[in-house]
Design a protein around this motif. Structure first.
Motif, short mmCIF file in Angstrom:
data_model
loop_
_atom_site.label_atom_id
_atom_site.label_comp_id
_atom_site.label_asym_id
_atom_site.label_seq_id
_atom_site.Cartn_x
_atom_site.Cartn_y
_atom_site.Cartn_z
N SER A 2 -60.90 113.34 -20.29
CA SER A 2 -60.95 113.67 -21.71
C SER A 2 -61.53 113.74 -22.48
CB SER A 2 -61.28 111.67 -21.50
OG SER A 2 -61.00 111.21 -22.92
N LYS A 44 -54.95 106.19 -19.56
CA LYS A 44 -56.59 105.65 -20.43
C LYS A 44 -57.05 104.88 -19.51
CE LYS A 44 -53.44 103.23 -24.00
NZ LYS A 44 -52.48 101.63 -24.19
N GLU A 45 -56.45 104.69 -18.08
CA GLU A 45 -58.03 104.68 -16.93
C GLU A 45 -58.75 105.76 -17.29
OE1 GLU A 45 -54.84 103.91 -16.86
OE2 GLU A 45 -54.92 101.75 -16.25
N PHE A 48 -61.24 105.94 -20.34
CA PHE A 48 -62.26 104.76 -20.47
C PHE A 48 -63.23 104.84 -19.48
CE2 PHE A 48 -63.66 100.57 -19.13
CZ PHE A 48 -64.02 99.85 -20.26
#
Length: 182
Positions: A2, A44-45, A48
């Protein structure tokens, strides 16, 4: 991996991760374990998990006053935000009386939002909080009150700016800023 578009969004996401993590059933460890069973941690994991790691790194490596300034300004976790504000009030030096300093710091951390009267946001204070005449029991000239408030806010923004510079160095070192990738 990310990447964050800028330092401020990285701080906001990292601080929001704590709120998401503390909400019922939103703990990142079960999500990571489930994602590991499927193979690589993605989507998303993964984002996060990076947010949680950035939160941890900032909390551990920033100077305490920088951390408190960021939490007071950007956190959505009410308990942490209020604790950070309280610590800033205790340690902040100003010729203004204590109650005035407290109100100035609280209203800096929870600014009045245009068109919002506390109906949609828990971070909005009642209107009386934003009236400087309520910040002291003793009458003070408006110019003095404005100077105190301006100086307090300028100092707090300076702390935030210094903290963001430190955060940028950390994120650059980790290669987490989009500009570092380009």
């Amino acid at each position: 991996m990310s990447f964050y578009r800028d330092v401020q969004s990285a701080v906001v996401r990292a601080l929001a991760a704590e709120t998401i993590n503390s909400a019922g059933g939103c703990d990142f460890e079960p999500k990571v374990q489930a994602a590991k069973q499927k193979g690589e941690i993605v989507g998303k994991e993964a984002a996060f998990l990076v947010d949680c790691m950035v939160f941890s790194r900032l909390h551990k490596n920033l100077a305490a006053h920088h951390w408190r300034a960021l939490v007071a300004k950007y956190s959505t976790h009410a308990g942490r935000k209020h604790a950070a504000i309280g610590e800033l009030v205790k340690q902040f030096q100003s010729p203004a009386p204590e109650r005035f300093r407290h109100c100035a710091i609280v209203t800096w951390a929870m600014p009045r939002l245009a068109g919002v009267e506390g109906k949609r946001s828990t971070s909005v204070l009642p209107a009386g909080w934003y009236d400087m005449d309520n910040w002291s029991d003793e009458p003070r000239p408006i110019k003095t009150q404005e100077r105190w408030r301006r100086d307090i806010r300028k100092s707090l923004e300076g702390m935030v700016d210094q903290a963001l510079v430190e955060v940028q160095h950390m994120l650059d070192d980790e290669g987490l800023l989009v500009s570092a990738v380009a």
